[in-house]
Scaffold this motif. Structure first.
Motif, PDB file in Angstrom:
ATOM      1  N   GLU A 132      -3.194  -0.103 -11.250  1.00  0.00           N
ATOM      2  CA  GLU A 132      -3.122  -1.046 -10.130  1.00  0.00           C
ATOM      3  C   GLU A 132      -4.535  -1.468  -9.767  1.00  0.00           C
ATOM      4  N   ALA A 163      -4.159  -0.970  -4.199  1.00  0.00           N
ATOM      5  CA  ALA A 163      -4.218   0.403  -3.685  1.00  0.00           C
ATOM      6  C   ALA A 163      -4.537   0.398  -2.198  1.00  0.00           C
ATOM      7  N   THR A 181       3.618   3.294  -6.340  1.00  0.00           N
ATOM      8  CA  THR A 181       2.721   2.200  -6.724  1.00  0.00           C
ATOM      9  C   THR A 181       3.487   1.010  -7.272  1.00  0.00           C
TER      10      THR A 181
END
Length: 278
Positions: free
Chosen positions: A50, A55, A262
Protein backbone atom coordinates in the motif's frame (compact mmCIF):
# COMPACT_ATOMS: atom_id res chain seq x y z
CA UNK A 1 20.63 -4.00 2.77
CA UNK A 2 17.09 -5.48 3.03
CA UNK A 3 17.34 -5.37 6.81
CA UNK A 4 18.31 -1.69 6.69
CA UNK A 5 15.21 -0.90 4.62
CA UNK A 6 13.09 -2.99 6.98
CA UNK A 7 14.25 -0.95 9.97
CA UNK A 8 13.40 2.28 8.14
CA UNK A 9 9.97 0.97 7.18
CA UNK A 10 9.18 -0.05 10.75
CA UNK A 11 10.31 3.37 11.99
CA UNK A 12 7.81 5.02 9.63
CA UNK A 13 4.94 2.77 10.75
CA UNK A 14 5.68 3.49 14.41
CA UNK A 15 5.77 7.21 13.65
CA UNK A 16 2.33 7.14 11.98
CA UNK A 17 0.78 5.37 14.98
CA UNK A 18 2.45 7.62 17.53
CA UNK A 19 1.73 10.91 15.74
CA UNK A 20 -1.62 10.68 13.88
CA UNK A 21 -2.11 14.43 14.28
CA UNK A 22 1.44 15.27 13.22
CA UNK A 23 2.95 16.07 9.85
CA UNK A 24 2.52 12.81 7.91
CA UNK A 25 3.20 14.23 4.48
CA UNK A 26 5.29 12.23 2.02
CA UNK A 27 8.27 14.51 2.64
CA UNK A 28 7.95 14.17 6.43
CA UNK A 29 7.71 10.38 6.30
CA UNK A 30 10.63 10.21 3.87
CA UNK A 31 12.66 12.14 6.43
CA UNK A 32 11.65 9.66 9.18
CA UNK A 33 12.78 6.83 6.88
CA UNK A 34 16.02 8.68 6.04
CA UNK A 35 15.27 8.14 2.36
CA UNK A 36 15.03 10.54 -0.55
CA UNK A 37 11.47 11.71 -1.15
CA UNK A 38 11.94 10.70 -4.78
CA UNK A 39 12.35 7.05 -3.79
CA UNK A 40 10.60 6.67 -0.43
CA UNK A 41 7.07 6.18 -1.83
CA UNK A 42 8.29 3.48 -4.25
CA UNK A 43 10.14 1.61 -1.49
CA UNK A 44 7.18 1.81 0.90
CA UNK A 45 4.66 0.56 -1.65
CA UNK A 46 6.94 -2.21 -2.89
CA UNK A 47 7.55 -3.53 0.63
CA UNK A 48 4.03 -3.16 2.11
CA UNK A 49 1.61 -3.35 -0.82
CA UNK A 50 0.00 0.00 0.00
CA UNK A 51 1.12 3.58 -0.45
CA UNK A 52 2.20 5.64 2.54
CA UNK A 53 -0.80 7.92 1.97
CA UNK A 54 -3.15 4.92 2.09
CA UNK A 55 -1.52 3.76 5.33
CA UNK A 56 -1.94 7.22 6.88
CA UNK A 57 -5.63 7.41 5.90
CA UNK A 58 -6.32 3.89 7.20
CA UNK A 59 -4.50 4.28 10.51
CA UNK A 60 -6.02 7.69 11.23
CA UNK A 61 -9.54 6.40 10.49
CA UNK A 62 -9.15 3.30 12.66
CA UNK A 63 -7.78 5.31 15.58
CA UNK A 64 -10.67 7.75 15.22
CA UNK A 65 -13.14 4.84 15.23
CA UNK A 66 -11.85 3.70 18.62
CA UNK A 67 -12.12 7.18 20.08
CA UNK A 68 -15.66 7.56 18.75
CA UNK A 69 -16.82 4.43 20.58
CA UNK A 70 -14.56 4.54 23.65
CA UNK A 71 -14.77 8.23 24.59
CA UNK A 72 -17.35 11.02 24.81
CA UNK A 73 -15.06 13.46 23.03
CA UNK A 74 -16.83 15.93 20.74
CA UNK A 75 -16.40 15.16 17.05
CA UNK A 76 -14.11 18.16 16.65
CA UNK A 77 -11.78 16.76 19.33
CA UNK A 78 -11.72 13.32 17.69
CA UNK A 79 -10.99 14.96 14.33
CA UNK A 80 -8.09 16.95 15.77
CA UNK A 81 -6.62 13.94 17.60
CA UNK A 82 -6.75 11.91 14.39
CA UNK A 83 -4.98 14.61 12.41
CA UNK A 84 -7.78 16.32 10.48
CA UNK A 85 -7.93 20.08 10.03
CA UNK A 86 -11.70 20.35 10.47
CA UNK A 87 -14.86 18.31 11.02
CA UNK A 88 -15.76 18.40 7.33
CA UNK A 89 -12.51 16.85 6.11
CA UNK A 90 -12.68 14.33 8.96
CA UNK A 91 -16.23 13.30 8.04
CA UNK A 92 -15.31 12.96 4.36
CA UNK A 93 -12.20 10.85 5.03
CA UNK A 94 -13.88 8.72 7.70
CA UNK A 95 -16.84 7.98 5.47
CA UNK A 96 -14.45 6.94 2.72
CA UNK A 97 -13.03 4.26 5.06
CA UNK A 98 -16.11 3.18 7.05
CA UNK A 99 -19.06 4.03 4.82
CA UNK A 100 -20.64 6.13 7.61
CA UNK A 101 -20.18 9.62 8.95
CA UNK A 102 -18.41 9.79 12.34
CA UNK A 103 -21.68 10.69 14.06
CA UNK A 104 -23.56 7.81 12.44
CA UNK A 105 -20.73 5.39 13.26
CA UNK A 106 -20.76 6.45 16.91
CA UNK A 107 -24.54 5.95 17.10
CA UNK A 108 -24.51 2.59 15.32
CA UNK A 109 -21.70 1.29 17.52
CA UNK A 110 -23.54 2.19 20.70
CA UNK A 111 -26.98 1.08 19.55
CA UNK A 112 -26.09 -2.15 17.74
CA UNK A 113 -29.24 -4.24 17.14
CA UNK A 114 -28.95 -7.77 18.56
CA UNK A 115 -28.06 -10.53 16.12
CA UNK A 116 -28.87 -13.30 18.62
CA UNK A 117 -30.75 -13.46 21.93
CA UNK A 118 -29.98 -15.83 24.78
CA UNK A 119 -32.70 -17.58 26.74
CA UNK A 120 -31.97 -15.06 29.52
CA UNK A 121 -33.09 -12.27 27.21
CA UNK A 122 -29.63 -10.66 27.14
CA UNK A 123 -28.70 -9.82 23.54
CA UNK A 124 -25.52 -11.09 21.92
CA UNK A 125 -24.00 -9.02 19.14
CA UNK A 126 -22.64 -12.04 17.27
CA UNK A 127 -23.12 -15.83 17.29
CA UNK A 128 -20.93 -18.15 19.37
CA UNK A 129 -20.07 -21.78 18.58
CA UNK A 130 -17.90 -24.39 20.31
CA UNK A 131 -15.23 -25.80 18.01
CA UNK A 132 -12.00 -27.78 18.05
CA UNK A 133 -9.11 -25.48 17.20
CA UNK A 134 -5.58 -26.56 16.22
CA UNK A 135 -2.49 -25.62 18.20
CA UNK A 136 -0.83 -22.46 16.88
CA UNK A 137 2.79 -21.36 16.65
CA UNK A 138 3.23 -17.60 16.27
CA UNK A 139 6.06 -15.34 15.20
CA UNK A 140 5.20 -12.38 17.40
CA UNK A 141 6.06 -9.08 19.02
CA UNK A 142 4.87 -8.08 22.50
CA UNK A 143 2.49 -5.18 23.06
CA UNK A 144 2.10 -3.40 26.39
CA UNK A 145 -0.74 -0.94 26.99
CA UNK A 146 -4.26 -0.32 25.69
CA UNK A 147 -5.41 -3.24 23.56
CA UNK A 148 -6.88 -1.00 20.87
CA UNK A 149 -3.31 0.28 20.28
CA UNK A 150 -1.98 -3.18 19.31
CA UNK A 151 -2.18 -2.26 15.63
CA UNK A 152 1.26 -0.67 15.78
CA UNK A 153 2.79 -3.98 16.92
CA UNK A 154 0.99 -5.78 14.10
CA UNK A 155 2.35 -3.27 11.61
CA UNK A 156 5.86 -4.00 12.87
CA UNK A 157 5.42 -7.76 12.47
CA UNK A 158 3.94 -7.30 9.00
CA UNK A 159 6.88 -5.09 8.04
CA UNK A 160 9.27 -7.92 8.93
CA UNK A 161 7.28 -10.42 6.85
CA UNK A 162 7.05 -8.03 3.91
CA UNK A 163 10.70 -6.98 3.94
CA UNK A 164 11.94 -10.57 4.16
CA UNK A 165 9.30 -11.99 1.76
CA UNK A 166 7.94 -14.45 4.32
CA UNK A 167 4.22 -14.20 3.55
CA UNK A 168 4.16 -17.52 1.71
CA UNK A 169 4.76 -19.17 5.10
CA UNK A 170 2.10 -17.19 6.98
CA UNK A 171 -0.94 -19.13 8.21
CA UNK A 172 -2.98 -16.30 9.66
CA UNK A 173 -2.80 -13.19 11.85
CA UNK A 174 -3.45 -13.59 15.58
CA UNK A 175 -3.66 -11.29 18.60
CA UNK A 176 -3.17 -12.92 22.04
CA UNK A 177 -4.59 -11.07 25.07
CA UNK A 178 -3.28 -12.07 28.51
CA UNK A 179 -5.06 -9.67 30.87
CA UNK A 180 -8.55 -8.37 31.56
CA UNK A 181 -8.97 -4.63 30.98
CA UNK A 182 -11.42 -4.64 33.89
CA UNK A 183 -8.80 -5.81 36.41
CA UNK A 184 -5.43 -4.61 35.02
CA UNK A 185 -4.45 -0.96 34.61
CA UNK A 186 -4.35 0.03 30.94
CA UNK A 187 -0.58 0.74 30.81
CA UNK A 188 0.09 -2.78 32.18
CA UNK A 189 -2.08 -4.80 29.78
CA UNK A 190 -0.07 -7.50 27.99
CA UNK A 191 -0.65 -8.87 24.50
CA UNK A 192 1.19 -10.45 21.58
CA UNK A 193 0.75 -9.50 17.92
CA UNK A 194 1.68 -12.47 15.79
CA UNK A 195 1.60 -14.35 12.51
CA UNK A 196 0.82 -18.08 12.62
CA UNK A 197 3.67 -20.07 11.08
CA UNK A 198 4.47 -23.77 10.49
CA UNK A 199 6.77 -25.81 12.73
CA UNK A 200 9.70 -25.63 10.31
CA UNK A 201 9.61 -21.84 10.07
CA UNK A 202 12.87 -20.15 11.09
CA UNK A 203 11.87 -17.19 13.28
CA UNK A 204 13.59 -13.87 12.50
CA UNK A 205 15.78 -12.82 15.41
CA UNK A 206 13.66 -9.80 16.32
CA UNK A 207 10.43 -11.83 16.68
CA UNK A 208 9.67 -14.25 19.49
CA UNK A 209 7.76 -17.52 19.52
CA UNK A 210 4.31 -17.76 21.13
CA UNK A 211 2.48 -21.08 21.34
CA UNK A 212 -1.26 -21.56 21.81
CA UNK A 213 -2.68 -24.99 22.68
CA UNK A 214 -5.23 -26.77 20.54
CA UNK A 215 -8.55 -28.05 21.91
CA UNK A 216 -12.11 -26.90 22.56
CA UNK A 217 -12.75 -23.18 22.13
CA UNK A 218 -15.74 -20.89 22.31
CA UNK A 219 -15.58 -18.97 19.04
CA UNK A 220 -17.47 -15.70 18.51
CA UNK A 221 -17.37 -14.61 14.87
CA UNK A 222 -17.38 -10.82 14.70
CA UNK A 223 -18.16 -8.94 11.50
CA UNK A 224 -17.32 -5.26 11.31
CA UNK A 225 -14.87 -2.68 12.65
CA UNK A 226 -12.31 -3.52 15.30
CA UNK A 227 -13.63 -0.64 17.42
CA UNK A 228 -16.60 -2.78 18.50
CA UNK A 229 -14.39 -5.53 19.99
CA UNK A 230 -14.63 -4.40 23.66
CA UNK A 231 -18.42 -4.85 23.52
CA UNK A 232 -18.10 -8.24 21.82
CA UNK A 233 -15.57 -9.49 24.42
CA UNK A 234 -17.77 -8.30 27.28
CA UNK A 235 -20.81 -10.09 25.89
CA UNK A 236 -18.91 -13.31 25.26
CA UNK A 237 -17.65 -13.43 28.86
CA UNK A 238 -20.58 -11.81 30.68
CA UNK A 239 -23.57 -13.16 28.74
CA UNK A 240 -22.61 -16.30 26.82
CA UNK A 241 -20.12 -18.04 29.12
CA UNK A 242 -22.25 -18.11 32.32
CA UNK A 243 -25.14 -19.68 30.38
CA UNK A 244 -23.04 -22.14 28.37
CA UNK A 245 -22.28 -24.76 31.01
CA UNK A 246 -18.59 -24.48 30.05
CA UNK A 247 -15.54 -23.29 31.98
CA UNK A 248 -12.52 -21.48 30.51
CA UNK A 249 -9.23 -23.37 30.36
CA UNK A 250 -5.95 -22.11 31.78
CA UNK A 251 -4.54 -20.55 28.60
CA UNK A 252 -5.00 -17.11 27.04
CA UNK A 253 -7.80 -16.12 24.65
CA UNK A 254 -6.98 -14.78 21.22
CA UNK A 255 -8.37 -13.09 18.13
CA UNK A 256 -7.90 -14.70 14.72
CA UNK A 257 -8.23 -12.15 11.90
CA UNK A 258 -9.77 -13.71 8.79
CA UNK A 259 -9.11 -10.86 6.36
CA UNK A 260 -6.77 -7.90 5.91
CA UNK A 261 -7.72 -4.34 6.99
CA UNK A 262 -5.41 -2.91 4.31
CA UNK A 263 -7.68 -4.16 1.52
CA UNK A 264 -11.01 -4.86 3.29
CA UNK A 265 -13.70 -2.32 4.14
CA UNK A 266 -14.16 -2.02 7.93
CA UNK A 267 -17.78 -3.24 7.68
CA UNK A 268 -16.56 -6.46 6.00
CA UNK A 269 -13.77 -7.34 8.46
CA UNK A 270 -14.16 -10.82 9.95
CA UNK A 271 -12.57 -11.87 13.24
CA UNK A 272 -12.89 -14.91 15.47
CA UNK A 273 -12.62 -14.28 19.22
CA UNK A 274 -11.45 -17.60 20.67
CA UNK A 275 -11.72 -18.53 24.36
CA UNK A 276 -10.19 -21.89 25.42
CA UNK A 277 -12.53 -24.26 27.28
CA UNK A 278 -11.90 -27.16 29.65
Amino acid sequence: MTEAYEIRLRRVVQHIFDHPAGDLSLDALAEVAALSRFHFHRVYHAMTGETAAQAVRRIRAHRAAHWLLRTDWPLAQVAAAAGYDNAQSFARAFRGQFGLTPAAFRKSGRDTPPALTLRTGVPLMFPVTIAERPALRLAALPHRGAYHEIGKAFQQVCAVFSARQLWDQARGTVGVYYDSPQSVAEPDLRADAGIAVPEGFDLPSDLHETRLPGGRYAVMTVKGPYAQFPQAWDQLYCNWLPCSGSEPADSPPYEFYLNDPTDTAPAELLTEICVPLK
